[in-house]
Design an enzyme around this catalytic site. Sequence first.
Site, PDB file in Angstrom:
ATOM      1  N   VAL A 150      62.204 -98.182  78.928  1.00 37.27           N
ATOM      2  CA  VAL A 150      62.465 -97.340  77.757  1.00 37.27           C
ATOM      3  C   VAL A 150      61.420 -96.232  77.692  1.00 37.27           C
ATOM      4  O   VAL A 150      60.222 -96.478  77.869  1.00 37.27           O
ATOM      5  CB  VAL A 150      62.453 -98.153  76.450  1.00 37.27           C
ATOM      6  CG1 VAL A 150      62.661 -97.234  75.244  1.00 37.27           C
ATOM      7  CG2 VAL A 150      63.547 -99.228  76.475  1.00 37.27           C
ATOM      8  N   GLU A 151      61.892 -95.018  77.439  1.00 38.60           N
ATOM      9  CA  GLU A 151      61.036 -93.836  77.297  1.00 38.60           C
ATOM     10  C   GLU A 151      61.041 -93.432  75.825  1.00 38.60           C
ATOM     11  O   GLU A 151      61.906 -92.693  75.378  1.00 38.60           O
ATOM     12  CB  GLU A 151      61.581 -92.708  78.177  1.00 38.60           C
ATOM     13  CG  GLU A 151      60.757 -91.454  78.192  1.00 38.60           C
ATOM     14  CD  GLU A 151      61.270 -90.442  79.210  1.00 38.60           C
ATOM     15  OE1 GLU A 151      60.733 -89.318  79.228  1.00 38.60           O
ATOM     16  OE2 GLU A 151      62.207 -90.764  79.976  1.00 38.60           O
ATOM     17  N   LEU A 184      57.477 -99.449  79.835  1.00 45.06           N
ATOM     18  CA  LEU A 184      57.470 -98.339  78.886  1.00 45.06           C
ATOM     19  C   LEU A 184      57.008 -97.068  79.586  1.00 45.06           C
ATOM     20  O   LEU A 184      56.049 -97.094  80.364  1.00 45.06           O
ATOM     21  CB  LEU A 184      56.538 -98.648  77.719  1.00 45.06           C
ATOM     22  CG  LEU A 184      56.952 -99.840  76.853  1.00 45.06           C
ATOM     23  CD1 LEU A 184      55.749-100.392  76.103  1.00 45.06           C
ATOM     24  CD2 LEU A 184      58.049 -99.447  75.891  1.00 45.06           C
ATOM     25  N   LYS A 185      57.674 -95.979  79.294  1.00 48.63           N
ATOM     26  CA  LYS A 185      57.313 -94.667  79.844  1.00 48.63           C
ATOM     27  C   LYS A 185      56.856 -93.814  78.665  1.00 48.63           C
ATOM     28  O   LYS A 185      57.663 -93.359  77.857  1.00 48.63           O
ATOM     29  CB  LYS A 185      58.527 -94.056  80.542  1.00 48.63           C
ATOM     30  CG  LYS A 185      58.308 -92.714  81.187  1.00 48.63           C
ATOM     31  CD  LYS A 185      59.618 -92.210  81.779  1.00 48.63           C
ATOM     32  CE  LYS A 185      59.476 -90.762  82.228  1.00 48.63           C
ATOM     33  NZ  LYS A 185      60.775 -90.207  82.657  1.00 48.63           N
ATOM     34  N   VAL A 186      55.545 -93.603  78.546  1.00 51.15           N
ATOM     35  CA  VAL A 186      54.949 -93.162  77.278  1.00 51.15           C
ATOM     36  C   VAL A 186      54.100 -91.904  77.469  1.00 51.15           C
ATOM     37  O   VAL A 186      53.458 -91.723  78.510  1.00 51.15           O
ATOM     38  CB  VAL A 186      54.076 -94.302  76.702  1.00 51.15           C
ATOM     39  CG1 VAL A 186      53.343 -93.855  75.454  1.00 51.15           C
ATOM     40  CG2 VAL A 186      54.938 -95.525  76.385  1.00 51.15           C
TER      41      VAL A 186
END
EC number: 4.2.1.-
Length: 272
Positions: A150-151, A184-186
Amino acid sequence: MIGSEIRMAKLFDKGRALVVALDHGLVMGPLKGIENPVEVVAKIAKNGPDALQMTPSMVKLVKENFFSRGSPMLITRLDTANVWRQKYKVYNEGYYASIYTVKDAISAGADAVVTYLVVGYGNDTVEGYNLSVLSSLRKEANDYGIPFIVEPLYVTKDNPDSVKEVDLVKYVTRLASEIGADILKVDYTGNKESFRQVINVAFSPILIRGGPKTNTTEEFLRMLRDALEAGAKGVTVGRNLWQAEEPDKLAKAISKVIHENADIGEALKILK
């Protein structure tokens, strides 16, 4: 869930991961550097990335880059939104749309799937729809045993990218964690101290977003080095790689920082 564990272990088999994002066309159109996917993927694929991120449709054009045992893994994008669209038509309230299913991704050969979680639309109904779609996709990913990335992003209409204020990044990071993201793409928050706060509220490994192209390659590498020291498990990089003059060499340099703990000076030598 065993399948997801196997795929996660492969992606992080060196402890960290370098993912190259090539899915920008679904949101921003044919950006400079990815006008011709065949050419750019050929330059990058054999120079250090652990995975390439693209749409199932792009996979058809570049499938040969995934044929060998040493090929990068494949992460496919399932959705889109228009909140970053500036060049063609600035959005009104903003939309979010699910384009592909997890089954579509697996049919394309995917090892993982990635989705947006965009907070801050002008219409709460759209944000709610985004959440409900992610809930369904997470269940589908779990059923198939494929990692669900999830981004999470906080957006405002006056910001062409996303808000990187630490409390807001912490909020969307925790929200994505509670939804059930495997990775996670943060956004990086600008310094190690604040980004450690983001790491601390996450349930899953964090890859930083490469974001818009930085002024210099050294600036990008320094951001990456700082994020890794704060606890990030790698990066998903797009424009800062394939808009560079020599993306093949830069891919090697980024890989050296991620996988060999190289300092900025060592990495920059590769580019000379």
